[in-house]
Design a protein around this motif. Sequence first.
Motif, short mmCIF file in Angstrom:
data_model
loop_
_atom_site.label_atom_id
_atom_site.label_comp_id
_atom_site.label_asym_id
_atom_site.label_seq_id
_atom_site.Cartn_x
_atom_site.Cartn_y
_atom_site.Cartn_z
N MET A 18 18.57 37.61 31.37
CA MET A 18 18.53 36.46 32.26
C MET A 18 19.88 36.28 32.94
N LEU A 19 19.85 35.96 34.24
CA LEU A 19 21.07 35.73 35.02
C LEU A 19 20.95 34.41 35.77
N ARG A 20 22.04 33.66 35.77
CA ARG A 20 22.11 32.42 36.55
C ARG A 20 23.32 32.51 37.44
N PHE A 21 23.10 32.39 38.75
CA PHE A 21 24.18 32.42 39.71
C PHE A 21 24.45 31.00 40.20
N ALA A 22 25.67 30.74 40.63
CA ALA A 22 26.09 29.39 41.00
C ALA A 22 25.24 28.81 42.12
N GLU A 23 24.82 29.62 43.07
CA GLU A 23 24.06 29.09 44.20
C GLU A 23 22.58 28.88 43.89
N ASP A 24 22.06 29.43 42.79
CA ASP A 24 20.64 29.31 42.48
C ASP A 24 20.30 28.06 41.69
N GLY A 25 21.08 27.76 40.66
CA GLY A 25 20.83 26.56 39.87
C GLY A 25 19.95 26.78 38.66
N ARG A 26 19.26 27.92 38.57
CA ARG A 26 18.47 28.19 37.38
C ARG A 26 18.49 29.68 37.08
N ALA A 27 18.28 30.01 35.82
CA ALA A 27 18.32 31.40 35.39
C ALA A 27 17.01 32.10 35.73
N GLU A 28 17.13 33.37 36.10
CA GLU A 28 15.97 34.20 36.40
C GLU A 28 16.15 35.55 35.72
N PRO A 29 15.04 36.20 35.35
CA PRO A 29 15.16 37.50 34.67
C PRO A 29 15.52 38.62 35.64
N VAL A 30 16.11 39.66 35.09
CA VAL A 30 16.38 40.87 35.86
C VAL A 30 15.02 41.50 36.17
N LEU A 31 14.82 41.87 37.42
CA LEU A 31 13.54 42.41 37.84
C LEU A 31 13.54 43.92 37.82
N GLY A 32 12.37 44.49 37.56
CA GLY A 32 12.19 45.94 37.59
C GLY A 32 11.89 46.41 38.99
N PRO A 33 11.58 47.70 39.17
CA PRO A 33 11.31 48.25 40.48
C PRO A 33 10.10 47.63 41.18
N CYS A 34 9.14 47.15 40.43
CA CYS A 34 7.92 46.56 41.03
C CYS A 34 8.11 45.10 41.41
N GLY A 35 9.23 44.50 41.02
CA GLY A 35 9.46 43.09 41.28
C GLY A 35 9.03 42.20 40.13
N ALA A 36 8.57 42.79 39.04
CA ALA A 36 8.18 42.02 37.85
C ALA A 36 9.36 41.97 36.89
N PRO A 37 9.46 40.92 36.06
CA PRO A 37 10.56 40.86 35.09
C PRO A 37 10.55 42.08 34.18
N ARG A 38 11.71 42.67 34.02
CA ARG A 38 11.84 43.87 33.20
C ARG A 38 11.99 43.48 31.73
N VAL A 39 11.24 44.14 30.87
CA VAL A 39 11.32 43.89 29.43
C VAL A 39 12.10 45.04 28.81
N PHE A 40 13.22 44.69 28.15
CA PHE A 40 14.06 45.68 27.49
C PHE A 40 13.66 45.77 26.03
N PRO A 41 13.58 46.98 25.47
CA PRO A 41 13.11 47.13 24.08
C PRO A 41 14.05 46.50 23.04
N THR A 42 15.36 46.49 23.31
CA THR A 42 16.30 45.91 22.35
C THR A 42 17.17 44.86 23.04
N GLU A 43 17.75 44.01 22.21
CA GLU A 43 18.65 42.98 22.75
C GLU A 43 19.91 43.61 23.33
N LEU A 44 20.37 44.69 22.74
CA LEU A 44 21.56 45.37 23.25
C LEU A 44 21.34 45.90 24.66
#
Length: 91
Positions: A18-44
């Motif tokens: 999840m990333l929150r930028f100063a101009e957005d005001g809320r956190a959003e997930p990192v998106l994959g190539p299709c534009g859907a939120p990317r799910v990473f297998p591990t927290e690392l």
Amino acid sequence: MNHFAGFTTPVVGGHHAMLRFAEDGRAEPVLGPCGAPRVFPTELEAWKAVTENLLRYFNGHLRRDGETITSARDAAERIFRKGRVIPVEHR
């Protein structure tokens, strides 16, 4: 409210970066190539994506080194200052 943030959130099947930028005001997930939120297998891996994307943002969007004043800006300054050029000294 005017701050940057990066964190991970557990979801089914892994973690979201999840990333929150100063101009957005809320956190959003990192998106994959299709534009859907990317799910990473591990927290690392999610933390690596947070770090990589924050650095990409800072190095890409916030850089001001080498910026020059253009002639269009000079012309606009003359209009708003009624033709007077106000000298600026850098310290």
